[in-house]
Design a protein around this motif. Structure first.
Motif, mmCIF file in Angstrom:
data_model
loop_
_atom_site.group_PDB
_atom_site.id
_atom_site.type_symbol
_atom_site.label_atom_id
_atom_site.label_comp_id
_atom_site.label_asym_id
_atom_site.label_seq_id
_atom_site.Cartn_x
_atom_site.Cartn_y
_atom_site.Cartn_z
ATOM 1 N N UNK A 88 3.233 -3.624 -7.244
ATOM 2 C CA UNK A 88 3.828 -3.813 -5.918
ATOM 3 C C UNK A 88 3.993 -5.296 -5.607
ATOM 4 N N UNK A 89 3.095 -6.129 -6.119
ATOM 5 C CA UNK A 89 3.162 -7.570 -5.852
ATOM 6 C C UNK A 89 4.365 -8.217 -6.509
ATOM 7 N N UNK A 90 4.960 -7.525 -7.486
ATOM 8 C CA UNK A 90 6.122 -8.074 -8.181
ATOM 9 C C UNK A 90 7.437 -7.735 -7.483
ATOM 10 N N UNK A 91 7.362 -6.844 -6.482
ATOM 11 C CA UNK A 91 8.587 -6.430 -5.793
ATOM 12 C C UNK A 91 9.150 -7.544 -4.918
ATOM 13 N N UNK A 135 -9.579 0.763 -10.357
ATOM 14 C CA UNK A 135 -8.815 0.251 -11.500
ATOM 15 C C UNK A 135 -7.444 0.910 -11.576
ATOM 16 N N UNK A 136 -7.392 2.208 -11.321
ATOM 17 C CA UNK A 136 -6.114 2.914 -11.341
ATOM 18 C C UNK A 136 -5.211 2.434 -10.206
ATOM 19 N N UNK A 137 -5.803 2.251 -9.036
ATOM 20 C CA UNK A 137 -5.015 1.781 -7.903
ATOM 21 C C UNK A 137 -4.527 0.357 -8.123
ATOM 22 N N UNK A 138 -5.347 -0.431 -8.814
ATOM 23 C CA UNK A 138 -4.993 -1.835 -9.018
ATOM 24 C C UNK A 138 -3.746 -1.989 -9.882
ATOM 25 N N UNK A 139 -3.513 -1.036 -10.772
ATOM 26 C CA UNK A 139 -2.310 -1.083 -11.614
ATOM 27 C C UNK A 139 -1.070 -1.020 -10.734
ATOM 28 N N UNK A 140 -1.042 -0.083 -9.795
ATOM 29 C CA UNK A 140 0.103 0.051 -8.896
ATOM 30 C C UNK A 140 0.171 -1.144 -7.926
ATOM 31 N N UNK A 175 0.828 -1.209 0.000
ATOM 32 C CA UNK A 175 0.000 0.000 0.000
ATOM 33 C C UNK A 175 0.861 1.257 0.000
ATOM 34 N N UNK A 176 1.970 1.220 0.731
ATOM 35 C CA UNK A 176 2.864 2.378 0.736
ATOM 36 C C UNK A 176 3.524 2.571 -0.630
ATOM 37 N N UNK A 190 3.691 5.788 -5.628
ATOM 38 C CA UNK A 190 3.514 5.880 -7.077
ATOM 39 C C UNK A 190 2.418 6.875 -7.438
ATOM 40 N N UNK A 191 1.371 6.909 -6.629
ATOM 41 C CA UNK A 191 0.302 7.882 -6.879
ATOM 42 C C UNK A 191 0.838 9.299 -6.718
#
Length: 257
Positions: free
Chosen positions: A254-257, A245-250, A225-226, A231-232
């Motif tokens: 983040x899940x790939x980090x 939908x916009x938040x889901x992109x980030x 979330x941070x 990113x926002x």
């Protein structure tokens, strides 16, 4: 690693420093068991965080803080002539010897479960009225549920296989859904508690510590979330004004980090 004589010398040094601080430092002189209590709890949680982060350097530091508290309590106890650090060490040593008859006696055990069963049975022989007496009332509910189940399992009150626990979990989920559909708030809360209790039980059978598991998820969520917030901000946007939908992109990034 240090030799036993070096370890004892280090502990003696700490005891000497504690004596000096208690005598000379205005802050240390004022402390009581009650004033130290909340600090001890805080230090314990900090140790827990370090363990989950696998930060061994921090684990070492936090263990030092907790050891200081143990020495501090013992020092206060010695001032009232109730007990000192030797009494504390001897007390736990005697308890360990008494509760490990498979090491210090002639009892034979086959596995870890038998060790735990012996432990709880010995506690009852020591005068405990219930195997649940050792569960502190102030424990967080998730930790308390795990300790309750662990202790009753120690005297044989337990399921035999993980599949049985999973079936019970599904049964509790069905009962919760029934109350959700009936819109009965009180019964929903009760059934939700049963679901959580069953989840903790299932975790125990899977050899998973539920408190650790949930805290790992908490840390993972916070990190993601941070990242989303950062990113926002880089994009010049406020999260509260973004669509899901916009938040889901980030979030996916983040899940790939």
């Amino acid at each position: 690693m240090n030799t036993r004589s070096e370890q004892l010398a280090a502990f003696d040094r700490l005891l000497t420093i504690m004596d000096e601080l208690r005598e000379q430092c205005p802050w240390d002189k004022k402390q009581t068991m009650e004033t130290l209590r909340h600090l001890t709890i805080e230090e314990t949680y900090e140790l827990g965080d370090a363990i989950l982060d696998n930060d061994l350097e921090e684990v070492k530091k936090e263990l030092g803080d907790i050891l200081l508290h143990i020495v501090f309590y013992a020092k206060i106890g010695s001032e009232t002539e109730d007990f000192d650090i030797a009494d504390v060490a001897n007390g736990i040593s005697e308890k360990l010897i008494n509760r490990h008859p498979h090491i210090y006696g002639d009892v034979k055990v086959e596995n870890e479960d038998e060790v735990k069963q012996n432990w709880e049975n010995i506690k009852l022989k020591e005068g405990k009225n219930s195997v649940l007496e050792g569960v502190p009332s102030g424990l967080p509910s998730l930790v308390k549920a795990n300790r309750i189940q662990d202790k009753v399992a120690g005297v044989g009150f337990d399921w035999e296989r993980p599949e049985q626990v999973f079936e019970k979990l599904k049964e509790e989920l069905g009962e919760l859904q029934e109350e959700v559909e009936a819109n009965n708030a009180d019964k929903m809360e009760s059934e939700f508690g049963d679901v959580l209790f069953s989840m903790v039980n299932y975790a125990r059978f899977l050899k998973i510590n539920p408190e650790n598991a949930l805290e790992r998820t908490n840390k993972k969520f916070i990190k993601r979330f941070q990242y989303l917030e950062a990113k926002a901000k880089e994009a010049g946007k406020s999260i509260k004004d973004m669509t899901l939908s916009e938040m889901d992109v980030f979030w996916e990034a983040a899940k790939q980090l």
